[in-house]
Design a protein around this motif. Structure first.
Motif, PDB file in Angstrom:
ATOM      1  N   MET A   1       0.697  -1.197  -0.076  1.00 18.92           N
ATOM      2  CA  MET A   1       0.048  -0.030  -0.163  1.00 18.92           C
ATOM      3  C   MET A   1       0.731   1.241   0.003  1.00 18.92           C
ATOM      4  O   MET A   1       1.973   1.502   0.818  1.00 18.92           O
ATOM      5  N   ASN A   2       0.545   2.098  -0.770  1.00 17.06           N
ATOM      6  CA  ASN A   2       1.233   3.449  -0.848  1.00 17.06           C
ATOM      7  C   ASN A   2       0.508   4.527  -0.324  1.00 17.06           C
ATOM      8  O   ASN A   2      -0.634   4.826  -0.905  1.00 17.06           O
ATOM      9  N   LEU A   3       0.700   5.279   0.627  1.00 19.39           N
ATOM     10  CA  LEU A   3       0.075   6.251   1.319  1.00 19.39           C
ATOM     11  C   LEU A   3       0.443   7.644   0.792  1.00 19.39           C
ATOM     12  O   LEU A   3       1.652   7.841   0.301  1.00 19.39           O
ATOM     13  N   SER A   4      -0.524   8.442   0.008  1.00 16.86           N
ATOM     14  CA  SER A   4      -0.318   9.648  -0.366  1.00 16.86           C
ATOM     15  C   SER A   4       0.147  10.801   0.779  1.00 16.86           C
ATOM     16  O   SER A   4      -0.163  10.276   2.008  1.00 16.86           O
ATOM     17  N   PRO A   5       0.900  11.679   0.489  1.00 19.57           N
ATOM     18  CA  PRO A   5       1.226  12.746   1.590  1.00 19.57           C
ATOM     19  C   PRO A   5       0.019  13.245   2.297  1.00 19.57           C
ATOM     20  O   PRO A   5       0.127  13.316   3.606  1.00 19.57           O
ATOM     21  N   PHE A   6      -1.118  13.193   1.676  1.00 17.62           N
ATOM     22  CA  PHE A   6      -2.292  14.033   2.071  1.00 17.62           C
ATOM     23  C   PHE A   6      -2.629  13.026   3.410  1.00 17.62           C
ATOM     24  O   PHE A   6      -2.738  13.105   4.542  1.00 17.62           O
ATOM     25  N   PHE A   7      -2.798  11.726   2.991  1.00 20.18           N
ATOM     26  CA  PHE A   7      -3.415  10.630   4.054  1.00 20.18           C
ATOM     27  C   PHE A   7      -2.173  10.283   5.274  1.00 20.18           C
ATOM     28  O   PHE A   7      -2.502  10.175   6.431  1.00 20.18           O
ATOM     29  N   ARG A   8      -0.991  10.332   4.724  1.00 22.47           N
ATOM     30  CA  ARG A   8       0.168  10.108   5.884  1.00 22.47           C
ATOM     31  C   ARG A   8       0.113  11.200   6.870  1.00 22.47           C
ATOM     32  O   ARG A   8       0.076  11.090   7.950  1.00 22.47           O
ATOM     33  N   ASN A   9       0.091  12.524   6.499  1.00 29.59           N
ATOM     34  CA  ASN A   9      -0.231  13.457   7.353  1.00 29.59           C
ATOM     35  C   ASN A   9      -1.679  13.574   8.190  1.00 29.59           C
ATOM     36  O   ASN A   9      -1.684  13.914   9.345  1.00 29.59           O
ATOM     37  N   LEU A  10      -2.682  13.459   7.569  1.00 24.71           N
ATOM     38  CA  LEU A  10      -4.069  13.363   8.162  1.00 24.71           C
ATOM     39  C   LEU A  10      -4.205  12.265   9.064  1.00 24.71           C
ATOM     40  O   LEU A  10      -4.757  12.214  10.121  1.00 24.71           O
ATOM     41  N   ARG A  11      -3.554  10.896   8.723  1.00 19.89           N
ATOM     42  CA  ARG A  11      -3.624   9.830   9.589  1.00 19.89           C
ATOM     43  C   ARG A  11      -3.043  10.077  10.935  1.00 19.89           C
ATOM     44  O   ARG A  11      -3.778   9.937  11.986  1.00 19.89           O
ATOM     45  N   SER A  12      -2.133  10.853  10.928  1.00 17.19           N
ATOM     46  CA  SER A  12      -1.551  11.251  12.528  1.00 17.19           C
ATOM     47  C   SER A  12      -2.438  12.002  13.246  1.00 17.19           C
ATOM     48  O   SER A  12      -2.728  12.040  14.341  1.00 17.19           O
ATOM     49  N   ALA A  13      -3.157  13.088  12.577  1.00 13.19           N
ATOM     50  CA  ALA A  13      -3.855  13.915  13.200  1.00 13.19           C
ATOM     51  C   ALA A  13      -5.204  13.366  13.768  1.00 13.19           C
ATOM     52  O   ALA A  13      -5.654  13.339  14.724  1.00 13.19           O
ATOM     53  N   TYR A  14      -5.546  12.313  12.944  1.00 16.08           N
ATOM     54  CA  TYR A  14      -6.811  11.547  13.006  1.00 16.08           C
ATOM     55  C   TYR A  14      -6.704  10.495  14.431  1.00 16.08           C
ATOM     56  O   TYR A  14      -7.472  10.704  15.275  1.00 16.08           O
ATOM     57  N   GLN A  15      -5.398  10.091  14.445  1.00 19.62           N
ATOM     58  CA  GLN A  15      -5.047   9.121  15.500  1.00 19.62           C
ATOM     59  C   GLN A  15      -4.980   9.930  16.824  1.00 19.62           C
ATOM     60  O   GLN A  15      -5.431   9.588  18.011  1.00 19.62           O
ATOM     61  N   ALA A  16      -4.289  11.205  16.661  1.00 21.64           N
ATOM     62  CA  ALA A  16      -4.239  11.948  17.899  1.00 21.64           C
ATOM     63  C   ALA A  16      -5.545  12.460  18.298  1.00 21.64           C
ATOM     64  O   ALA A  16      -5.953  12.499  19.583  1.00 21.64           O
ATOM     65  N   GLU A  17      -6.652  12.713  17.413  1.00 17.73           N
ATOM     66  CA  GLU A  17      -7.882  13.201  17.665  1.00 17.73           C
ATOM     67  C   GLU A  17      -8.694  12.001  18.388  1.00 17.73           C
ATOM     68  O   GLU A  17      -9.228  12.357  19.679  1.00 17.73           O
ATOM     69  N   LEU A  18      -8.649  10.750  18.141  1.00 19.79           N
ATOM     70  CA  LEU A  18      -8.982   9.664  18.759  1.00 19.79           C
ATOM     71  C   LEU A  18      -8.485   9.267  20.128  1.00 19.79           C
ATOM     72  O   LEU A  18      -9.053   9.197  21.066  1.00 19.79           O
ATOM     73  N   ASP A  19      -7.168   9.804  20.100  1.00 20.01           N
ATOM     74  CA  ASP A  19      -6.492   9.642  21.363  1.00 20.01           C
ATOM     75  C   ASP A  19      -6.961  10.538  22.557  1.00 20.01           C
ATOM     76  O   ASP A  19      -7.226  10.309  23.696  1.00 20.01           O
ATOM     77  N   ASP A  20      -7.079  11.790  21.967  1.00 13.83           N
ATOM     78  CA  ASP A  20      -7.425  12.950  22.855  1.00 13.83           C
ATOM     79  C   ASP A  20      -8.983  12.592  23.299  1.00 13.83           C
ATOM     80  O   ASP A  20      -9.169  12.957  24.485  1.00 13.83           O
ATOM     81  N   LEU A  21      -9.739  11.872  22.745  1.00 16.20           N
ATOM     82  CA  LEU A  21     -11.385  11.568  23.009  1.00 16.20           C
ATOM     83  C   LEU A  21     -10.910  10.378  23.841  1.00 16.20           C
ATOM     84  O   LEU A  21     -12.124  10.289  24.619  1.00 16.20           O
ATOM     85  N   THR A  22     -10.169   9.638  23.961  1.00 14.72           N
ATOM     86  CA  THR A  22     -10.335   8.173  24.669  1.00 14.72           C
ATOM     87  C   THR A  22     -10.272   8.377  26.042  1.00 14.72           C
ATOM     88  O   THR A  22     -11.077   7.561  26.804  1.00 14.72           O
ATOM     89  N   GLN A  23      -9.328   9.175  26.716  1.00 15.69           N
ATOM     90  CA  GLN A  23      -9.258   9.191  28.215  1.00 15.69           C
ATOM     91  C   GLN A  23      -9.662  10.433  28.645  1.00 15.69           C
ATOM     92  O   GLN A  23      -9.215  11.640  28.116  1.00 15.69           O
ATOM     93  N   LYS A  74      -6.169   1.787  -2.966  1.00 15.35           N
ATOM     94  CA  LYS A  74      -6.059   2.635  -3.912  1.00 15.35           C
ATOM     95  C   LYS A  74      -6.345   3.962  -3.620  1.00 15.35           C
ATOM     96  O   LYS A  74      -5.502   5.124  -3.684  1.00 15.35           O
ATOM     97  N   LEU A  75      -7.458   4.158  -2.818  1.00 17.73           N
ATOM     98  CA  LEU A  75      -7.919   5.427  -2.432  1.00 17.73           C
ATOM     99  C   LEU A  75      -6.961   6.307  -1.547  1.00 17.73           C
ATOM    100  O   LEU A  75      -6.639   7.430  -1.720  1.00 17.73           O
ATOM    101  N   VAL A  76      -6.158   5.436  -0.673  1.00 21.73           N
ATOM    102  CA  VAL A  76      -5.429   6.117   0.483  1.00 21.73           C
ATOM    103  C   VAL A  76      -4.062   6.611  -0.330  1.00 21.73           C
ATOM    104  O   VAL A  76      -3.255   7.225   0.332  1.00 21.73           O
ATOM    105  N   GLY A  77      -3.715   6.282  -1.639  1.00 22.56           N
ATOM    106  CA  GLY A  77      -2.651   6.531  -2.222  1.00 22.56           C
ATOM    107  C   GLY A  77      -2.832   7.847  -3.214  1.00 22.56           C
ATOM    108  O   GLY A  77      -2.038   8.202  -3.831  1.00 22.56           O
ATOM    109  N   LEU A  78      -4.228   8.347  -2.958  1.00 18.39           N
ATOM    110  CA  LEU A  78      -4.577   9.396  -4.146  1.00 18.39           C
ATOM    111  C   LEU A  78      -4.444  10.656  -3.349  1.00 18.39           C
ATOM    112  O   LEU A  78      -4.574  10.666  -2.062  1.00 18.39           O
TER     113      LEU A  78
END
Length: 185
Positions: A1-23, A74-78
């Motif tokens: 799987m090849n991640l686009s720069p868009f998803f590579r950056n946003l994935r970290s922000a999404y994970q951080a948002e989930l982490d913030d909501l968790t505890q 394919k989507l996450v590579g776009l």
């Protein structure tokens, strides 16, 4: 799987948002409650899909079933300008019944089609075995596992693998806590 720069950056922000909501401040897992609260605010949050998509995408956490992983690979590579319309992804992604009304609100917004592709891509990366391993390797939170799990369709309720066993235990603990029982540590 090849991640686009868009998803590579946003994935970290999404994970951080989930982490913030968790505890909460006491270290208790409150993800379910906080997501329920956010889902009630979808009318307001939908206005933020362009500015902070990761903050809105969390309302769809565990709201997708991925029936054709190759299409999501394919989507996450776009890049965003090449994303397919949400309707074009309907054969590869389906919404959980509870998420339909949320999607209707978002799809009425300008950019709603593109946002739904973003939300599905982020959630796919959250549940994809190889991406979960990459996240753990980046944070050194978990040991690496061998094997290629890409051949099986993914869904939020897929009960294979150690990550999902842990998720099931957390879900059970969350439910008991919601019913007024103390958490077992």
């Amino acid at each position: 799987m090849n991640l686009s720069p868009f998803f590579r950056n946003l994935r970290s922000a999404y994970q951080a948002e989930l982490d913030d909501l968790t505890q909460d401040s006491e270290g208790k897992n409150v993800l379910r409650k906080r997501l329920a609260d956010k889902r009630k605010e979808i009318g307001f949050l939908a206005q933020m899909i362009e500015l902070s998509p990761e903050m809105v995408a969390v309302v769809f956490h565990q709201g997708f079933r991925f029936t054709t992983p190759a299409a999501l690979d394919k989507l996450v590579g776009l890049q965003p300008n090449a994303f397919p319309d949400w309707a074009a992804l309907s054969g590869a992604v389906t919404l959980e019944p509870w998420a339909h009304s949320l999607a209707e609100v978002v799809l009425r917004e300008p950019g709603g089609n593109r946002f739904m592709a973003v939300a599905a891509g982020l959630e796919y990366l959250q549940h994809h075995p190889r991406m979960a391993q990459a996240h753990h390797a980046e944070t050194d939170d978990a040991p690496e596992e061998d094997g290629d799990d890409d051949a099986t369709p993914l869904s939020a309720d897929d009960d294979t693998g150690p990550q999902n066993d842990h998720t099931r235990e957390e879900a059970g603990a969350d439910w008991l806590a919601d019913q007024g029982f103390d958490r077992k540590d």
